[in-house]
Enzyme design. Structure first.
Site, mmCIF file in Angstrom:
data_model
loop_
_atom_site.group_PDB
_atom_site.id
_atom_site.type_symbol
_atom_site.label_atom_id
_atom_site.label_comp_id
_atom_site.label_asym_id
_atom_site.label_seq_id
_atom_site.Cartn_x
_atom_site.Cartn_y
_atom_site.Cartn_z
ATOM 1 N N SER A 213 0.843 -1.212 -0.202
ATOM 2 C CA SER A 213 0.125 -0.089 0.061
ATOM 3 C C SER A 213 0.841 1.121 -0.012
ATOM 4 O O SER A 213 1.707 1.329 -0.816
ATOM 5 C CB SER A 213 -0.886 -0.125 1.059
ATOM 6 O OG SER A 213 -1.947 0.838 1.207
ATOM 7 N N ASP A 348 -10.407 -3.489 -5.336
ATOM 8 C CA ASP A 348 -9.863 -2.661 -4.199
ATOM 9 C C ASP A 348 -10.675 -1.456 -4.220
ATOM 10 O O ASP A 348 -10.622 -0.676 -5.015
ATOM 11 C CB ASP A 348 -8.453 -2.462 -4.544
ATOM 12 C CG ASP A 348 -7.533 -1.555 -3.371
ATOM 13 O OD1 ASP A 348 -8.523 -1.058 -2.526
ATOM 14 O OD2 ASP A 348 -6.543 -1.422 -3.331
ATOM 15 N N HIS A 379 -8.520 -4.802 -0.638
ATOM 16 C CA HIS A 379 -7.102 -3.930 -0.425
ATOM 17 C C HIS A 379 -6.354 -4.585 0.555
ATOM 18 O O HIS A 379 -6.637 -4.911 1.702
ATOM 19 C CB HIS A 379 -7.632 -2.716 0.106
ATOM 20 C CG HIS A 379 -6.269 -1.561 0.323
ATOM 21 N ND1 HIS A 379 -5.450 -1.001 -0.668
ATOM 22 C CD2 HIS A 379 -5.480 -1.439 1.526
ATOM 23 C CE1 HIS A 379 -4.563 -0.317 -0.514
ATOM 24 N NE2 HIS A 379 -4.389 -0.651 1.019
#
Length: 438
Positions: A213, A348, A379
């Protein structure tokens, strides 16, 4: 009249059960429709969409990394919902999380900050016989104690990798700040300090760069900022990063995929993290944060408001636009020359589809880049398993290690002067020329 009224009542009475049955049937159908839509049950499992250039390395990778070309199959009942995958990751991280034992290192920074990372030794020999260290950057506000990091570290250790995990500045609950700043979206200082320490302490080790991320943005920016940062790096893998904060900020205010709601939740978590350190951020003499900024923080309901009132001021950016421009890896990706695997998921809810044009275009133009886009995964979810209960290891954990293993074996078979440990060495130029002429 009485006879007619009785007849009408009898007719109406016989119609009532049929009406109620119809209403119940309609209610059941509506609930089933909502379940099918929310759980995305009609969606079928498929292999990742892979964008790449045809090269000897890519051909080798597709032979040795079957996960890039075979179906990712999420848990059939709930795993096809990007929201449920994301929420499960956010609440639980992983299932049956191991607790790897490591050593915490502290690194003093030039501005008075104290960076920290945890070092976990390999628990087996690597299949190449080489000494290899994964240098890992977690997601926003995360650290080595998060469940998804622990799971990945434990699996990597068992595959022969030493792991160094950065603890984002200000993220550890029991570690006070020693300077008036925290981690930001793209500041690479702490990550660079960790990598520098590993290179000095372990001069023979080969590095594998991994970012999750927000951490994916940091590691790609780090590699592209300076060519020497890529020395001794075998490859880089990032998962679920957004590539451009400037382009992402607009999408985070949209209700599409409930992105505005996620924005609110992330902002609330970030607000709590900052307020935990308010005495350090306000009390130190060199602080750029004032009482008025803190007041705006209390009222903030989005990450953009927090970034504007607090985060950009840690590094003296004059505007939110400048902060997002300077801290995004999108301007550095084209300078990364080591093998680079960029992984995202189509469902996501945090990453808008328009942002995926960045890695797709990059992979079409650069021979070292592979972009893998799964249909499901949410995610940082990517759970696998039976109908209800997911497995402890995720598709994400396994594909990173599989790709890294393949790259390390490829590296092992290269001529000595072409390996990552010797990149940038003038001594190998003559040898390379001799190899090519031979």
């Amino acid at each position: 009249m009485t006879t007619l009224e009785d007849a009408e009542m009898n007719t109406f009475g016989t119609e009532l059960p049929a009406m109620f049955d119809g209403m119940k049937l309609a209610a059941v159908a509506t609930v089933l429709y909502i379940i099918v839509r929310c759980l995305n049950l009609k969606s079928t499992a498929s292999p990742p969409e892979v964008v790449y250039q045809e090269t000897p390395l890519s051909r080798y990778l597709f032979k040795t990394c079957p996960m890039l070309t075979t179906e990712y199959i999420p848990p059939p009942l709930w795993g096809k919902s990007g929201h449920l995958q994301t929420v499960l990751y956010g609440k639980m991280g992983r299932i049956n999380t191991p607790k790897p034992c490591g050593v915490r290192k502290f690194l003093p920074m030039q501005d008075g900050a104290t960076a920290s990372f945890d070092l976990f030794e390999a628990r087996a020999d690597h299949s190449t016989g080489d000494d290899i260290t994964m240098v890992i950057c977690p997601g926003i506000g995360n650290h080595s104690e998060k469940n998804y990091i622990r799971t990945f570290v434990d699996y990597s250790q068992r595959q022969g990798y030493r792991c160094a995990v950065l603890n984002h500045l200000g993220a550890l609950p029991d570690m006070e700040l020693t300077s008036p700043r925290m981690f930001t979206y793209g500041c690479t200082w702490e990550y660079a300090a960790m990598v520098g320490y590993i290179k000095r302490a372990l001069p023979e080790t080969l590095l594998v760069v991994v970012g999750f991320s927000l951490g994916g943005n940091i590691v790609c920016k780090f590699l592209g900022e300076n060519r020497s940062n890529q020395d001794r790096v075998a490859c880089c893998v990032t998962v679920c990063q957004g590539y451009s904060a400037l382009r992402a900020q607009e999408t985070f205010l949209q209700w599409d995929q409930c992105r505005r709601l996620y924005n609110f939740v992330l902002a609330d978590n970030m607000k709590k993290l900052i307020l935990n350190h308010r005495s350090s951020l306000l009390g130190l003499n060199s602080s750029n944060i004032g009482d008025a900024d803190l007041g705006r923080l209390y009222a903030a309901t989005s990450l953009m408001q927090i970034d504007d009132s607090i985060m950009r001021k840690f590094h003296g950016y004059s505007s939110l636009k400048e902060y997002y421009e300077k801290e995004s890896c999108v301007h550095h990706l084209h300078k990364v020359t080591v093998p680079l695997l960029l992984v995202n998921s189509s469902d996501d809810p945090l990453i808008h589809q328009s942002l995926l044009d960045i890695p797709r275009t990059l992979a079409e133009k650069m021979p070292n880049v592979i972009f893998a886009l799964t249909q499901h995964g949410g995610h940082l979810g990517f759970f696998e398993g039976a109908v209800l209960f997911p497995q402890p290891l995720t598709w994400m954990d396994k594909v990173i290690v599989e790709y890294t293993n393949a790259i390390c074996h490829w590296e092992k078979n290269l001529p000595a002067c072409q390996r990552s440990s010797n990149r940038g060495s003038n001594a190998c130029l003559q040898s390379t020329g001799d190899t090519l002429r031979g």
